[in-house]
Scaffold this active site. Structure first.
Site, PDB file in Angstrom:
ATOM      1  N   ASP A 178       0.774  -1.172  -0.001  1.00  0.00           N
ATOM      2  CA  ASP A 178       0.156  -0.131  -0.112  1.00  0.00           C
ATOM      3  C   ASP A 178       1.189   1.090  -0.043  1.00  0.00           C
ATOM      4  OD1 ASP A 178      -2.101   1.721   0.131  1.00  0.00           O
ATOM      5  OD2 ASP A 178      -3.029   0.843   1.680  1.00  0.00           O
TER       6      ASP A 178
HETATM    7  C1  BGC Z   1      -5.126   3.040   0.265  1.00  0.00           C
HETATM    8  C2  BGC Z   1      -5.558   1.920  -0.864  1.00  0.00           C
HETATM    9  C3  BGC Z   1      -5.247   2.465  -2.030  1.00  0.00           C
HETATM   10  C4  BGC Z   1      -3.920   3.400  -2.482  1.00  0.00           C
HETATM   11  C5  BGC Z   1      -3.623   3.973  -3.792  1.00  0.00           C
HETATM   12  C6  BGC Z   1      -4.027   3.902  -0.090  1.00  0.00           C
HETATM   13  O1  BGC Z   1      -3.881   4.937   0.630  1.00  0.00           O
HETATM   14  O2  BGC Z   1      -4.907   2.477   1.526  1.00  0.00           O
HETATM   15  O3  BGC Z   1      -6.822   1.457  -0.622  1.00  0.00           O
HETATM   16  O4  BGC Z   1      -5.602   1.557  -3.313  1.00  0.00           O
HETATM   17  O5  BGC Z   1      -3.966   4.409  -1.432  1.00  0.00           O
HETATM   18  O6  BGC Z   1      -4.815   4.946  -4.019  1.00  0.00           O
END
Ligand code: BGC
Length: 702
Positions: free
Chosen positions: A263
């Site tokens: 993530d």
């Molecule tokens: C979130 C994810 C997301 C990623 C990309 C992160 O902050 O936890 O769910 O896919 O950002 O945008």
């Protein structure tokens, strides 16, 4: 491939890294060249700012793939977007109800349709990879990502998730109207101890396997080729350093052939936040050795540089790198971007179809849940005078919340005025001349409650639109699950007028409303119903649609009395009691359903055998209606304390007045399994109870 080419494939950066600083958004060719050629990045994600038009996405993807085509190996870049409730970063796309609302339809076909349309509109923009579905289950209602889940139950979330994946991926992720899904956030993200996003959870291996892994395993079996990692930690192990979950279970035990993406910035955070790595390089080594194949870095090329150092000094062996790159390339092949790296301009013409809005409306209508309806105050007769008030009455953002045109979804101006708000929907249905609107309060702030009370003077009924402002992820953390004081006061003051108050809740989690439940004649849970929410809520309020949504979670009565429907028996004994405001699976209709004749075809279930439970359901009221028939099973005694009941089957049916249907469910011994002392799924012979509505029958597993 050279080591650099391999490590580049494992690197993902955000679009900001390859964009100019100026507005409107434009890629920066020099920065793009650096990313794609010098650092050989395998993937780019996200929008810079807010949603782009299909045409702008085409320019972006074409430019990126042109740059990739000029590199030595010409490997196309895999672009990824969070198409959470539709292709939310593409202007003009369909925005569906958020997942916890889709789950409240208990109708997997609607989830599948949402997947199909999200896939079409994401791919039409030229993007082959969607960071969705969230298959964490939502068992902690304070958590600001609660609404991204399919609710608190494993079976319901699994069935909804599988249906969505079917829609999104079809049989061929490479088809031009399909995209690759990403299961997230693996695993146990949805039960933070204190309810705050990205914080510690305490989940034993047994709990993990019982509650938090089955949805993911089902997603892997359904062919989802990518998995994103839990940003928090389980029992002191950050998600991104959890070799046991990422490698032992996901890759080895389940044979997951795809790749694991970190993530946002979470590899670096093993050093900066989690402090399990004493240097940024150690963080990279730890994450890759735990099983991370691609790092969402996302703001720079530090991961590339540090991983190259690890490779050169041998702390990350080449076979691990090869394994990661093989997985990434496999997914790139699957998505068809080697053959068709560029967007298909022909898809643009069908981007916005009336059928998409219809499917969206159908989902919102089936999600919205009638929680209370005293003296049949609903449906409202046409021609009555209505006061509409409350902070969610006249905003689009509150119907969609996060992941809506922008990350936080806070900009009203990004929503088309063609779609009605709650107020707009009521005005269209009731006639503008019958509706008075007085805001009363904003969120947690009184505006003019007295004006709302005077506005009620000429009204026959008051519709109080309550709930939460838009939020996403960590900015949505709260310290109190109770709905704010200003909104509670608004309802209390309005109720004193003696006019019936209908509370409509547009919110991403069950904010406690206990103080106003007795004074509200009717309560409608609108969830985050999406772009058609204004219309769908009005359809329900005025009876054009008979409500059929059922809660996908337990609605608590008090902030400190949080539990799930499958609580343990000791929670209700000896002075403890479980008394939620509204139960999981609860939802009223404008008709009534009568259950009778629950029968089991045998009092015994033998190993390798099956048991059939049948029940008759009659529409005993005067309107056609949809009902969700729910089968629960209780294990009366087991070697580990059993939950009081578990959902084992559900079916959504539609019945005409007077119509009776016999519904049958099949139970196998594996449906009665649980994760035993040895952390494996086992079944134990003994007595069980099957329950449908208020009927129950016992049987024995031999
Ligand atoms: C979130 C994810 C997301 C990623 C990309 C992160 O902050 O936890 O769910 O896919 O950002 O945008």
């Amino acid at each position: 491939m050279t080591a650099e080419e391999k490590v580049g494939q494992m690197t993902q950066v955000t679009i900001d890294v390859v964009s100019r600083d100026s507005q409107p958004h434009q890629l920066d060719p020099a920065k793009l060249q650096t990313a794609v050629d010098r650092y050989k990045v395998g993937s780019i994600l996200n929008v810079m700012g807010s949603a782009y038009t299909v045409d702008h996405w085409h320019e972006i993807i074409n430019q990126i793939q042109d740059a990739a085509a000029k590199t030595r190996l010409k490997i196309p870049v895999l672009y990824g977007l969070d198409s959470i409730h539709g292709a939310n970063y593409v202007m003009g796309s369909t925005l569906f109800p958020q997942a916890f609302a889709v789950a409240a339809t208990w109708n997997p076909e609607l989830a599948q349709r949402a997947g199909e349309i999200s896939a079409y509109q994401t791919r039409a923009a030229g993007v082959p990879w969607n960071f969705y579905p969230v298959l964490d289950i939502g068992r902690q209602p304070l958590w600001p990502r609660f609404w991204e889940t399919y609710g608190e139950d494993v079976l319901l979330a699994t069935e909804m998730g599988k249906a969505y994946i079917r829609g999104l991926q079809g049989n061929d992720v490479g088809a031009r109207n399909k995209v690759a899904a990403c299961l997230k956030h693996y695993a146990g993200y949805g039960l933070p101890f204190n309810g705050k996003d990205r914080t510690q959870a305490h989940i034993s291996e047994r709990m993990m396997r019982q509650y938090f892994l089955p949805t993911f395993e089902a997603g892997v079996k359904a062919g989802v080729p990518t998995v994103m990692v839990n940003s928090g930690e389980i029992d002191g192990i950050p998600g991104h350093a959890n070799h046991h979950l990422l490698t032992d279970i996901l890759k080895n035990e389940w044979g997951f052939p795809g790749f694991v993406v970190s993530d946002w910035q979470d590899v670096e955070r093993l050093h900066t936040r989690d402090r399990v790595a004493d240097s940024p390089k150690e963080a990279v080594r730890m994450a890759v050795m735990a099983g991370i194949d691609m790092s969402m870095v996302p703001f720079d090329f530090s991961f590339f540089d540090l991983l190259m150092q690890c490779v050169q000094e041998g702390s990350v062996p080449m076979p691990r790198i090869d394994d990661a790159v093989r997985r990434i390339l496999r997914v790139k092949f699957m998505t068809g971007i080697f053959e068709n790296p560029r967007p298909d301009p022909a898809m643009k013409a069908a981007f916005d179809q009336p059928a998409f809005a219809e499917a969206n409306l159908a989902a919102a209508r089936e999600a919205i849940t009638l929680l209370k309806n005293e003296d049949h105050v609903l449906p409202l007769a046409r021609g009555r005078k209505i006061l509409v008030t409350g902070p969610t009455a006249n905003l689009h953002t509150v119907l969609n919340s996060g992941w809506s045109r922008s990350w936080l979804g806070l900009e009203e101006e990004l929503f088309s005025k063609e779609k009605p708000t709650l107020l707009g929907g009521i005005e269209i249905t009731a006639g503008k001349e019958n509706v008075t609107y007085v805001p009363g309060t904003s969120f947690d702030k009184e505006i003019d409650i007295a004006a709302a009370v005077s506005g009620a003077a000429n009204a026959d009924v008051i519709i109080a639109c309550l709930g939460e402002p838009a939020y996403c992820e960590t900015p949505g953390n709260i310290d109190d699950l109770m709905l704010d004081g200003a909104q509670l006061l608004l309802v209390h003051e309005l109720a004193k007028t003696g006019k019936p108050v209908v509370a409509v809740l547009a919110q991403g989690r069950p904010r406690v409303i206990h103080p106003i439940v007795p004074v509200s004649s009717a309560i409608v849970m609108a969830y985050l119903p999406g772009l058609e929410g204004g219309r769908a809520v009005a359809d329900i309020l005025f009876g054009d649609v008979n409500p059929s949504g059922k809660l996908s979670f337990t609605y608590p009565r008090y902030p400190n009395a949080l539990t799930t429907y499958d609580y343990k028996v000791n929670e209700v004994l000896e002075g403890n009691h479980i008394d939620p405001e509204f139960e999981f699976g609860h939802g009223l209709s404008y008709t009534t359903f009568t259950y009778s004749n629950l029968k089991l075809n045998s009092p015994m279930l033998v190993r390798d055998g099956e048991l059939t439970a049948t029940v008759e359901v009659r529409n005993s009221g005067s309107r056609p209606g949809k009902e969700v028939v729910q089968l629960y099973v209780s294990d009366l005694y087991r070697s580990l304390t059993p939950p009081n009941r578990e959902l084992k089957g559900f079916r959504k049916i539609e019945l005409q007045p007077g119509e009776t249907r016999t519904i049958s469910f099949t139970l196998k011994p594996s449906d009665l399994a649980f994760v035993g002392l040895n952390n494996r799924w086992i079944t134990e012979p003994g007595k069980f109870r099957a329950t449908v509505a208020k009927l129950s029958e016992e049987f024995t597993l031999l």
